[in-house]
Scaffold this motif. Structure first.
Motif, PDB file in Angstrom:
ATOM      1  N   ALA A   1       6.305  -1.544  -9.346  1.00  0.00           N
ATOM      2  CA  ALA A   1       7.172  -1.068  -8.278  1.00  0.00           C
ATOM      3  C   ALA A   1       6.947  -1.812  -6.960  1.00  0.00           C
ATOM      4  CB  ALA A   1       6.951   0.429  -8.061  1.00  0.00           C
ATOM      5  N   LEU A   2       5.841  -2.556  -6.871  1.00  0.00           N
ATOM      6  CA  LEU A   2       5.535  -3.276  -5.637  1.00  0.00           C
ATOM      7  C   LEU A   2       6.063  -4.709  -5.698  1.00  0.00           C
ATOM      8  CD1 LEU A   2       1.821  -2.211  -5.026  1.00  0.00           C
ATOM      9  CD2 LEU A   2       3.840  -1.433  -3.802  1.00  0.00           C
ATOM     10  N   PRO A   3       6.715  -5.160  -4.629  1.00  0.00           N
ATOM     11  CA  PRO A   3       7.157  -6.562  -4.598  1.00  0.00           C
ATOM     12  C   PRO A   3       5.955  -7.503  -4.557  1.00  0.00           C
ATOM     13  CG  PRO A   3       8.090  -5.282  -2.762  1.00  0.00           C
ATOM     14  CD  PRO A   3       7.117  -4.413  -3.463  1.00  0.00           C
ATOM     15  N   ASP A   4       6.133  -8.709  -5.072  1.00  0.00           N
ATOM     16  CA  ASP A   4       5.049  -9.688  -5.080  1.00  0.00           C
ATOM     17  C   ASP A   4       4.549 -10.004  -3.670  1.00  0.00           C
ATOM     18  OD1 ASP A   4       5.031  -9.796  -7.798  1.00  0.00           O
ATOM     19  OD2 ASP A   4       6.116 -11.676  -7.945  1.00  0.00           O
ATOM     20  N   ASP A   5       5.448  -9.965  -2.687  1.00  0.00           N
ATOM     21  CA  ASP A   5       5.033 -10.224  -1.303  1.00  0.00           C
ATOM     22  C   ASP A   5       3.981  -9.226  -0.838  1.00  0.00           C
ATOM     23  OD1 ASP A   5       6.869 -12.261  -1.305  1.00  0.00           O
ATOM     24  OD2 ASP A   5       8.383 -11.161  -0.167  1.00  0.00           O
ATOM     25  N   ILE A   6       4.125  -7.991  -1.253  1.00  0.00           N
ATOM     26  CA  ILE A   6       3.148  -6.961  -0.887  1.00  0.00           C
ATOM     27  C   ILE A   6       1.839  -7.214  -1.627  1.00  0.00           C
ATOM     28  CG2 ILE A   6       2.614  -4.486  -0.963  1.00  0.00           C
ATOM     29  CD1 ILE A   6       4.750  -5.222   1.110  1.00  0.00           C
ATOM     30  N   LEU A   7       1.916  -7.567  -2.899  1.00  0.00           N
ATOM     31  CA  LEU A   7       0.705  -7.851  -3.670  1.00  0.00           C
ATOM     32  C   LEU A   7      -0.095  -8.984  -3.037  1.00  0.00           C
ATOM     33  CD1 LEU A   7       1.940  -7.624  -7.369  1.00  0.00           C
ATOM     34  CD2 LEU A   7       0.812  -5.882  -5.996  1.00  0.00           C
ATOM     35  N   LEU A   8       0.586  -9.980  -2.494  1.00  0.00           N
ATOM     36  CA  LEU A   8      -0.103 -11.111  -1.891  1.00  0.00           C
ATOM     37  C   LEU A   8      -0.897 -10.719  -0.652  1.00  0.00           C
ATOM     38  CD1 LEU A   8       2.561 -13.930  -2.308  1.00  0.00           C
ATOM     39  CD2 LEU A   8       0.473 -13.553  -3.642  1.00  0.00           C
ATOM     40  N   THR A   9      -0.583  -9.592  -0.046  1.00  0.00           N
ATOM     41  CA  THR A   9      -1.350  -9.133   1.118  1.00  0.00           C
ATOM     42  C   THR A   9      -2.686  -8.528   0.699  1.00  0.00           C
ATOM     43  OG1 THR A   9      -0.363  -6.917   1.160  1.00  0.00           O
ATOM     44  CG2 THR A   9       0.766  -8.657   2.419  1.00  0.00           C
ATOM     45  N   HIS A  10      -2.894  -8.332  -0.591  1.00  0.00           N
ATOM     46  CA  HIS A  10      -4.138  -7.739  -1.088  1.00  0.00           C
ATOM     47  C   HIS A  10      -5.231  -8.769  -1.303  1.00  0.00           C
ATOM     48  CE1 HIS A  10      -1.544  -4.227  -2.777  1.00  0.00           C
ATOM     49  NE2 HIS A  10      -1.614  -4.214  -1.466  1.00  0.00           N
ATOM     50  N   LYS A  11      -5.003  -9.969  -0.823  1.00  0.00           N
ATOM     51  CA  LYS A  11      -5.959 -11.077  -0.812  1.00  0.00           C
ATOM     52  C   LYS A  11      -6.590 -11.340  -2.170  1.00  0.00           C
ATOM     53  CE  LYS A  11      -6.508 -10.724   4.044  1.00  0.00           C
ATOM     54  NZ  LYS A  11      -7.306 -10.659   5.189  1.00  0.00           N
ATOM     55  N   ARG A  12      -7.903 -11.135  -2.328  1.00  0.00           N
ATOM     56  CA  ARG A  12      -8.561 -11.526  -3.577  1.00  0.00           C
ATOM     57  C   ARG A  12      -8.119 -10.674  -4.761  1.00  0.00           C
ATOM     58  NH1 ARG A  12     -14.754 -12.694  -2.415  1.00  0.00           N
ATOM     59  NH2 ARG A  12     -14.739 -10.455  -2.547  1.00  0.00           N
ATOM     60  N   CYS A  13      -7.628  -9.494  -4.515  1.00  0.00           N
ATOM     61  CA  CYS A  13      -7.108  -8.665  -5.616  1.00  0.00           C
ATOM     62  C   CYS A  13      -5.708  -9.113  -6.039  1.00  0.00           C
ATOM     63  CB  CYS A  13      -7.057  -7.200  -5.203  1.00  0.00           C
ATOM     64  SG  CYS A  13      -8.670  -6.437  -5.068  1.00  0.00           S
ATOM     65  N   ALA A  14      -5.063  -9.917  -5.206  1.00  0.00           N
ATOM     66  CA  ALA A  14      -3.682 -10.331  -5.468  1.00  0.00           C
ATOM     67  C   ALA A  14      -3.538 -11.035  -6.799  1.00  0.00           C
ATOM     68  CB  ALA A  14      -3.176 -11.226  -4.344  1.00  0.00           C
ATOM     69  N   VAL A  15      -4.482 -11.896  -7.136  1.00  0.00           N
ATOM     70  CA  VAL A  15      -4.370 -12.652  -8.380  1.00  0.00           C
ATOM     71  C   VAL A  15      -4.440 -11.718  -9.589  1.00  0.00           C
ATOM     72  CG1 VAL A  15      -6.804 -13.283  -8.560  1.00  0.00           C
ATOM     73  CG2 VAL A  15      -5.100 -14.718  -9.619  1.00  0.00           C
ATOM     74  N   LEU A  16      -5.346 -10.777  -9.592  1.00  0.00           N
ATOM     75  CA  LEU A  16      -5.459  -9.839 -10.703  1.00  0.00           C
ATOM     76  C   LEU A  16      -4.227  -8.943 -10.775  1.00  0.00           C
ATOM     77  CD1 LEU A  16      -6.975  -8.553 -13.024  1.00  0.00           C
ATOM     78  CD2 LEU A  16      -8.161  -7.117 -11.363  1.00  0.00           C
ATOM     79  N   GLU A  17      -3.781  -8.439  -9.646  1.00  0.00           N
ATOM     80  CA  GLU A  17      -2.607  -7.571  -9.637  1.00  0.00           C
ATOM     81  C   GLU A  17      -1.361  -8.311 -10.114  1.00  0.00           C
ATOM     82  OE1 GLU A  17      -3.979  -4.672  -5.955  1.00  0.00           O
ATOM     83  OE2 GLU A  17      -2.610  -6.322  -5.561  1.00  0.00           O
ATOM     84  N   ARG A  18      -1.222  -9.538  -9.670  1.00  0.00           N
ATOM     85  CA  ARG A  18      -0.042 -10.315 -10.064  1.00  0.00           C
ATOM     86  C   ARG A  18      -0.048 -10.621 -11.557  1.00  0.00           C
ATOM     87  NH1 ARG A  18       2.463 -15.176  -6.514  1.00  0.00           N
ATOM     88  NH2 ARG A  18       4.579 -14.819  -7.188  1.00  0.00           N
ATOM     89  N   VAL A  19      -1.211 -10.959 -12.087  1.00  0.00           N
ATOM     90  CA  VAL A  19      -1.319 -11.217 -13.524  1.00  0.00           C
ATOM     91  C   VAL A  19      -1.009  -9.948 -14.309  1.00  0.00           C
ATOM     92  CG1 VAL A  19      -2.962 -11.719 -15.375  1.00  0.00           C
ATOM     93  CG2 VAL A  19      -2.862 -13.191 -13.364  1.00  0.00           C
ATOM     94  N   GLN A  20      -1.570  -8.830 -13.885  1.00  0.00           N
ATOM     95  CA  GLN A  20      -1.311  -7.579 -14.596  1.00  0.00           C
ATOM     96  C   GLN A  20       0.160  -7.188 -14.526  1.00  0.00           C
ATOM     97  OE1 GLN A  20      -4.192  -5.003 -12.688  1.00  0.00           O
ATOM     98  NE2 GLN A  20      -5.560  -5.177 -14.438  1.00  0.00           N
ATOM     99  N   LYS A  21       0.784  -7.448 -13.401  1.00  0.00           N
ATOM    100  CA  LYS A  21       2.186  -7.087 -13.243  1.00  0.00           C
ATOM    101  C   LYS A  21       3.091  -7.932 -14.145  1.00  0.00           C
ATOM    102  CE  LYS A  21       5.922  -6.856  -9.875  1.00  0.00           C
ATOM    103  NZ  LYS A  21       6.301  -6.976  -8.474  1.00  0.00           N
ATOM    104  N   HIS A  22       2.787  -9.228 -14.257  1.00  0.00           N
ATOM    105  CA  HIS A  22       3.706 -10.145 -14.924  1.00  0.00           C
ATOM    106  C   HIS A  22       3.213 -10.663 -16.272  1.00  0.00           C
ATOM    107  CE1 HIS A  22       6.364 -10.245 -11.500  1.00  0.00           C
ATOM    108  NE2 HIS A  22       5.334 -10.481 -10.704  1.00  0.00           N
TER     109      HIS A  22
END
Length: 75
Positions: A18-39
């Motif tokens: 439900a979160l846009p990728d732009d928001i995930l990128l603000t999570h810094k080091r967690c962004a990579v894990l969140e983005r992988v899990q999302k996609h």
């Protein structure tokens, strides 16, 4: 989980889809894990890998975490 860890506050779950990728990128080091899990199931690995490596450069992670994440992608 609340009872197991004896947490005082309720556990908040987040729907990454439900979160846009732009928001995930603000999570810094967690962004990579969140983005992988999302996609992980919606993108071809050829499309996802360059974005993952870009995040590795932007937010350095320990080599063990990088290896684990790449293993997760390959599986």
């Amino acid at each position: 989980m609340q009872e197991i860890f004896a947490l005082i506050k309720p556990v908040q779950r987040i729907s990454l889809s439900a979160l846009p990728d732009d928001i995930l990128l603000t999570h810094k080091r967690c962004a990579v894990l969140e983005r992988v899990q999302k996609h992980i199931h919606s993108w071809d690995l050829a499309q996802l890998a360059p974005k993952v490596f870009e995040l590795f450069e932007r937010y350095p992670l320990a080599i063990e975490k990088r290896i684990f994440l790449l293993y997760y992608l390959a599986k």
